[in-house]
Write an enzyme that holds these catalytic residues in place. Sequence first.
Site, PDB file in Angstrom:
ATOM      1  N   SER A  42       2.819   0.428   3.047  1.00 26.88           N
ATOM      2  CA  SER A  42       2.838  -1.027   3.205  1.00 26.88           C
ATOM      3  C   SER A  42       4.182  -1.522   2.666  1.00 26.88           C
ATOM      4  CB  SER A  42       1.644  -1.682   2.498  1.00 26.88           C
ATOM      5  OG  SER A  42       1.800  -1.732   1.125  1.00 26.88           O
ATOM      6  N   HIS A 145      -3.658   1.725   3.270  1.00 30.09           N
ATOM      7  CA  HIS A 145      -3.832   3.050   2.655  1.00 30.09           C
ATOM      8  C   HIS A 145      -5.106   3.756   3.077  1.00 30.09           C
ATOM      9  CE1 HIS A 145      -1.010   1.669  -0.844  1.00 30.09           C
ATOM     10  NE2 HIS A 145      -0.372   1.884   0.292  1.00 30.09           N
ATOM     11  N   GLN A 153      -5.704  -4.391  -0.638  1.00 31.72           N
ATOM     12  CA  GLN A 153      -5.200  -3.013  -0.634  1.00 31.72           C
ATOM     13  C   GLN A 153      -5.642  -2.201  -1.859  1.00 31.72           C
ATOM     14  OE1 GLN A 153      -0.978  -2.046   0.726  1.00 31.72           O
ATOM     15  NE2 GLN A 153      -0.806  -1.601  -1.448  1.00 31.72           N
ATOM     16  N   GLU A 154      -5.625  -2.835  -3.054  1.00 32.84           N
ATOM     17  CA  GLU A 154      -5.920  -2.055  -4.264  1.00 32.84           C
ATOM     18  C   GLU A 154      -6.696  -2.867  -5.296  1.00 32.84           C
ATOM     19  OE1 GLU A 154      -2.114  -0.581  -5.759  1.00 32.84           O
ATOM     20  OE2 GLU A 154      -1.460  -0.273  -3.687  1.00 32.84           O
ATOM     21  N   GLU A 195      -3.790   6.960  -2.129  1.00 37.66           N
ATOM     22  CA  GLU A 195      -3.444   7.078  -3.546  1.00 37.66           C
ATOM     23  C   GLU A 195      -4.578   7.664  -4.379  1.00 37.66           C
ATOM     24  OE1 GLU A 195      -2.016   3.262  -4.859  1.00 37.66           O
ATOM     25  OE2 GLU A 195      -0.227   3.370  -3.595  1.00 37.66           O
ATOM     26  N   ASP A 231      -3.900  -5.432  -6.078  1.00 34.17           N
ATOM     27  CA  ASP A 231      -2.720  -5.582  -5.226  1.00 34.17           C
ATOM     28  C   ASP A 231      -3.254  -6.042  -3.879  1.00 34.17           C
ATOM     29  OD1 ASP A 231      -0.465  -5.560  -3.714  1.00 34.17           O
ATOM     30  OD2 ASP A 231       0.027  -3.451  -4.001  1.00 34.17           O
ATOM     31  N   GLU A 274      -1.075  -8.676  -7.760  1.00 30.52           N
ATOM     32  CA  GLU A 274       0.193  -8.351  -7.096  1.00 30.52           C
ATOM     33  C   GLU A 274       0.172  -8.862  -5.656  1.00 30.52           C
ATOM     34  OE1 GLU A 274       1.189  -4.208  -7.641  1.00 30.52           O
ATOM     35  OE2 GLU A 274       2.155  -4.121  -5.671  1.00 30.52           O
ATOM     36  N   ASP A 301       5.859  -7.682  -5.459  1.00 29.39           N
ATOM     37  CA  ASP A 301       6.261  -6.347  -4.991  1.00 29.39           C
ATOM     38  C   ASP A 301       7.054  -6.521  -3.692  1.00 29.39           C
ATOM     39  OD1 ASP A 301       6.443  -3.764  -3.968  1.00 29.39           O
ATOM     40  OD2 ASP A 301       4.317  -3.537  -3.577  1.00 29.39           O
ATOM     41  N   LYS A 326      10.166  -0.442  -7.980  1.00 25.97           N
ATOM     42  CA  LYS A 326      10.071   0.823  -7.239  1.00 25.97           C
ATOM     43  C   LYS A 326      11.510   1.238  -6.907  1.00 25.97           C
ATOM     44  CE  LYS A 326       5.751  -0.168  -4.705  1.00 25.97           C
ATOM     45  NZ  LYS A 326       5.235  -0.845  -3.481  1.00 25.97           N
ATOM     46  N   HIS A 354       4.739   3.771  -8.609  1.00 24.46           N
ATOM     47  CA  HIS A 354       4.759   4.829  -7.591  1.00 24.46           C
ATOM     48  C   HIS A 354       4.716   4.208  -6.194  1.00 24.46           C
ATOM     49  CE1 HIS A 354       0.054   4.942  -7.047  1.00 24.46           C
ATOM     50  NE2 HIS A 354       0.517   3.721  -7.139  1.00 24.46           N
ATOM     51  N   ARG A 355       4.728   5.055  -5.167  1.00 23.43           N
ATOM     52  CA  ARG A 355       4.470   4.639  -3.785  1.00 23.43           C
ATOM     53  C   ARG A 355       3.204   5.350  -3.305  1.00 23.43           C
ATOM     54  NH1 ARG A 355       8.668   1.473  -1.624  1.00 23.43           N
ATOM     55  NH2 ARG A 355       6.861   0.790  -0.393  1.00 23.43           N
ATOM     56  N   SER A 356       2.699   4.905  -2.155  1.00 22.17           N
ATOM     57  CA  SER A 356       1.486   5.572  -1.645  1.00 22.17           C
ATOM     58  C   SER A 356       1.780   7.013  -1.228  1.00 22.17           C
ATOM     59  CB  SER A 356       0.879   4.773  -0.503  1.00 22.17           C
ATOM     60  OG  SER A 356       1.839   4.473   0.483  1.00 22.17           O
ATOM     61  N   LYS A 377       2.278   1.640 -12.768  1.00 21.77           N
ATOM     62  CA  LYS A 377       1.245   1.722 -11.744  1.00 21.77           C
ATOM     63  C   LYS A 377       1.412   3.057 -11.037  1.00 21.77           C
ATOM     64  CE  LYS A 377       0.414  -0.535  -7.513  1.00 21.77           C
ATOM     65  NZ  LYS A 377       0.573  -1.666  -6.601  1.00 21.77           N
TER      66      LYS A 377
HETATM   67  P1  PGA Z   1       3.175   1.412  -0.554  1.00 24.45           P
HETATM   68  O1  PGA Z   1       2.064   0.611  -1.347  1.00 24.45           O
HETATM   69  O2  PGA Z   1       3.744   2.436  -1.450  1.00 24.45           O
HETATM   70  O3  PGA Z   1       2.393   1.973   0.606  1.00 24.45           O
HETATM   71  O4  PGA Z   1       4.198   0.393  -0.112  1.00 24.45           O
HETATM   72  C1  PGA Z   1       2.089   0.409  -2.706  1.00 24.45           C
HETATM   73  C2  PGA Z   1       2.122  -1.050  -3.036  1.00 24.45           C
HETATM   74  O5  PGA Z   1       2.053  -1.928  -2.149  1.00 24.45           O
HETATM   75  O6  PGA Z   1       2.218  -1.367  -4.215  1.00 24.45           O
HETATM   76 ZN    ZN Z   2       2.150  -3.612  -3.745  1.00 26.49          ZN
END
Ligand code: PGA
Ligand code: ZN
Length: 400
Positions: A42, A145, A153-154, A195, A231, A274, A301, A326, A354-356, A377
């Site tokens: 994402s 994800h 998403q999270e 993740e 998130d 987030e 983000d 990131k 981190h990233r996914s 995170k």
């Molecule tokens: P991504 O997602 O690593 O797939 O971009 C993580 C996030 O949105 O924080």
């Molecule tokens: Zn994010």
Amino acid sequence: MTRITTVSLRRVLDSRGNPTVEADVLTESGGFGRGAAPSGASTGEFEAIELPASESIAAAREHAVPRLEGLFAGDQRSVDAALRAADGTEDFSAIGANSAVAISMAAAKAGADVVGAPLYQHLGGAFRGENFPIPLGNVVGGGEHATEATYIQEFLAAPIGAPSVEAAVFANAAVHAAVADVLDERGVPAAKGDEGAWAPPISDAEAFEVVAEAVDRVEDDVGFEVRFGLDVAAAELYDEDADAYVYGEETRSTAEQIEYVADLVDEYDLAYVEDPLDENDYVAFAELTERVGDRTLICGDDLFVTNVERLREGIDVGAANSILIKPNQIGTLSDAFDAVELATRNGYESVISHRSGETEDTTIAHLAVATDASYIKTGTVGGERTAKLNELIRIADDAV
Ligand code: PGA
Ligand code: ZN
């Protein structure tokens, strides 16, 4: 300090099974560092550009490697400036932010190796006992994800009262396990997303109940405060043509989205939110931050993409009170440090992330300690996630 003699690049696997870039940096005195680029699903519209791994490697070999040989490995600013000069674009679209960040991290590790210091110390941090970065652990998720799961998403466990890194890491793992129990009691089967979070086929409303229940159970068990956060990754939900946030059949206008998130903050006592709004909507971010920023973290983000220009814009209008960091969103460790520094000077908390798509690279654990970040995170379970969490435990134990 010793000079870089060799930079080698190769394709390795990431956690989704896709190719990513790994870099090795060697120095004349035998210093060695290795770094591997993560990859988002994402991704924000304004991120530095990730090229296909082979393309990025070929371009970096041609343009960047010759400029790096002969530089001092421990001089991170010069290494990162050479990467920028070799690329020549604003967004690393010539050599790819994936090669850039892999080399930047590998050079930092080689620099640390040369002086025999752990990476977090080389990068300028000292681990200060109780002042550790709190891990935010993804326990339920969907969005980009996982399919057939939540729109948000999270859902992230936030063990904010944990007395130690170790206690925090295990509390998050316990919430992950408790979510499995609660889902099981409800007869809901669940696979895992990219993740390692549970990706159950339930509504967002039910996911709030499940996570709240799991967090309560773990809080009772561990005896310190455990909350949770989100998130939303709202840029993925926002439909520009409709000017609305689309949750399947349901849509919310921007005003309704602000109302919805503000209500969630109060109903669930959320510690962290987030990307609650679209990555272009600084004004709506500012409105939400004005409403709830005194009692929760509103984190950018996709909004900030670890970019000082975008962060400055956000600071000017009060768009948030924290930033996700990131390194691969911007391309180098120096750029990531600059973003943290600007954030800190303006009272914004930093969340190193981190990233996914990940590898076993542990640089972000060191970066979180080196920058004295409030949060990190990095998921909850799964080898590429536990690599960072276990490294954090080792840093706290002074055993890296
Ligand atoms: P991504 O997602 O690593 O797939 O971009 C993580 C996030 O949105 O924080
Ligand atoms: Zn994010």
